[in-house]
Design an enzyme around this catalytic site. Structure first.
Site, short mmCIF file in Angstrom:
data_model
loop_
_atom_site.label_atom_id
_atom_site.label_comp_id
_atom_site.label_asym_id
_atom_site.label_seq_id
_atom_site.Cartn_x
_atom_site.Cartn_y
_atom_site.Cartn_z
CE LYS A 158 -4.24 -1.62 2.20
NZ LYS A 158 -5.36 -1.21 3.08
CG ASP A 201 5.35 -0.80 -14.79
OD1 ASP A 201 4.61 -1.01 -15.79
OD2 ASP A 201 4.97 -0.98 -13.62
#
Length: 352
Positions: free
Chosen positions: A41, A155
């Site tokens: 997270k 990415d």
């Protein structure tokens, strides 16, 4: 608003508001969750040792492969901090990192929404071309800086491009009968260096999130810095359209979409690939009359047909995107060349 502690096991006490990591310099209070993924997270925190400054804390699951990626990201971020000490390039700044019961935690400067989340919250309305120009220039400079330091991001996608400040103006579109947002300051930063790869490191076969993956990666022909260039081209057309260009989850269908948008994949690439199931007689093995073939024809069209205006700035943007989405690596534009493209002339004039 989601709040939790970092007591082991991870996320086991979601009802607790406080997590404190005590060291010589840091004391964090978690305020809310900003985002989450397979890795763990990202939470917003108050740094009580720095006049209550708000930071983003990335909390990594205590799983070996995620820990390794996190430590690799820390190494990259430390290099970025040391080389770009004047903060000239639009890469997110790491403020601190530590290990808490096996969970690598990385503190970053707090930024705004990702460009993807902004699109999503704006009903996928495209960005204006002048804002695309501004964002593209910053993204290209940041990734060019990485390449200069022998790094490939691998990415790049709208989720990994964040606005520094995502405050917006709201205006009602009477024709469409909806509110539309326009970001006030289109300054952005590149984030998420967990998959960044140095030139000397092992290059995994597959990199990049599906929709931003270069053809040489899909065909397993090897990749280098230029796979980032392809990803940026996909990002820019998504900013222009508001939606993903190559919306698919299948590699062969992805290649068929590329051919529909960009023309045939060069024969030498298809001859060299080890993915023989994609090829028949030196051409993409694709049935245009199948259900997938009909899907591709319905959802894709030649690149220039996506232009909504024939004005010079639209022509220049599409010329840049076309050069970024070049199959042939020897012909694909480099970021050194891209930064000098006529599309950015207005920005360069403004800087003089």
């Amino acid at each position: 608003m989601s709040c939790f502690s970092l007591n082991v096991p991870l996320y086991a006490q979601l009802n607790l508001r406080w997590f404190s990591y005590v060291s010589l310099t840091r004391h964090y209070e978690i305020v809310c969750t900003l985002g989450e993924g397979a890795f763990g997270k990202v939470v917003e925190c108050i740094d009580h040792t720095n006049r209550g400054t708000r930071v983003a804390l990335k909390i990594i699951k205590n799983i070996e492969r995620y820990r390794e990626a996190a430590m690799s990201e820390v190494e990259v971020l430390e290099q970025i901090n040391s080389v770009d000490c004047d903060r000239r390039y639009s890469c997110v700044r790491m403020l601190d990192w530590f290990d808490h019961h096996g969970h690598v935690c990385i503190a970053f400067e707090l930024l705004g929404l990702s460009t993807f989340d902004f699109l999503k919250e704006n009903n996928f309305q495209p960005f204006p071309v002048d804002q695309i120009r501004h964002m593209a220039y910053q993204i290209i400079r940041a990734v060019k800086f990485l390449h200069k330091n022998k790094l490939t991001h691998t990415d790049l996608k709208p989720e990994n491009i964040l606005f520094i400040d995502s405050e917006y103006d709201l205006e009602y579109n009477a024709k469409m009968k909806r509110d539309e947002r326009t970001v006030r300051k289109p300054d952005v930063k590149v984030v998420d260096f967990g998959n960044a790869t140095y030139e000397h490191e092992h290059h995994t076969t597959v990199v990049s999130t599906r929709h931003y993956r270069a053809p040489e990666v899909i065909l397993e022909l090897g990749w280098s810095h230029s796979c980032d260039v392809w990803s940026i081209g996909c990002i820019l057309i998504e900013y222009y359209l508001g939606t993903t260009l190559f919306q698919t989850h299948d590699s062969k269908e992805h290649l068929a979409m590329m051919e529909r948008v960009l023309g045939p994949i060069p024969t030498p690439m298809l001859q060299k690939t080890r993915k023989r199931r994609y090829v028949h007689r030196d051409k993409l093995d694709w049935d245009v009359h199948s259900s997938s073939g009909r899907y591709v024809r319905k959802h894709c069209k030649p690149l220039r047909q996506y232009m909504i205006s024939k004005s010079l700035e639209h022509e220049e943007l599409f010329d840049l995107i076309e050069k970024m989405l070049e199959y042939d690596l020897t012909k694909r534009i480099s970021l050194d060349e891209a930064i000098r493209h006529p599309f950015f002339n207005l920005l360069r004039k403004g800087q003089k």
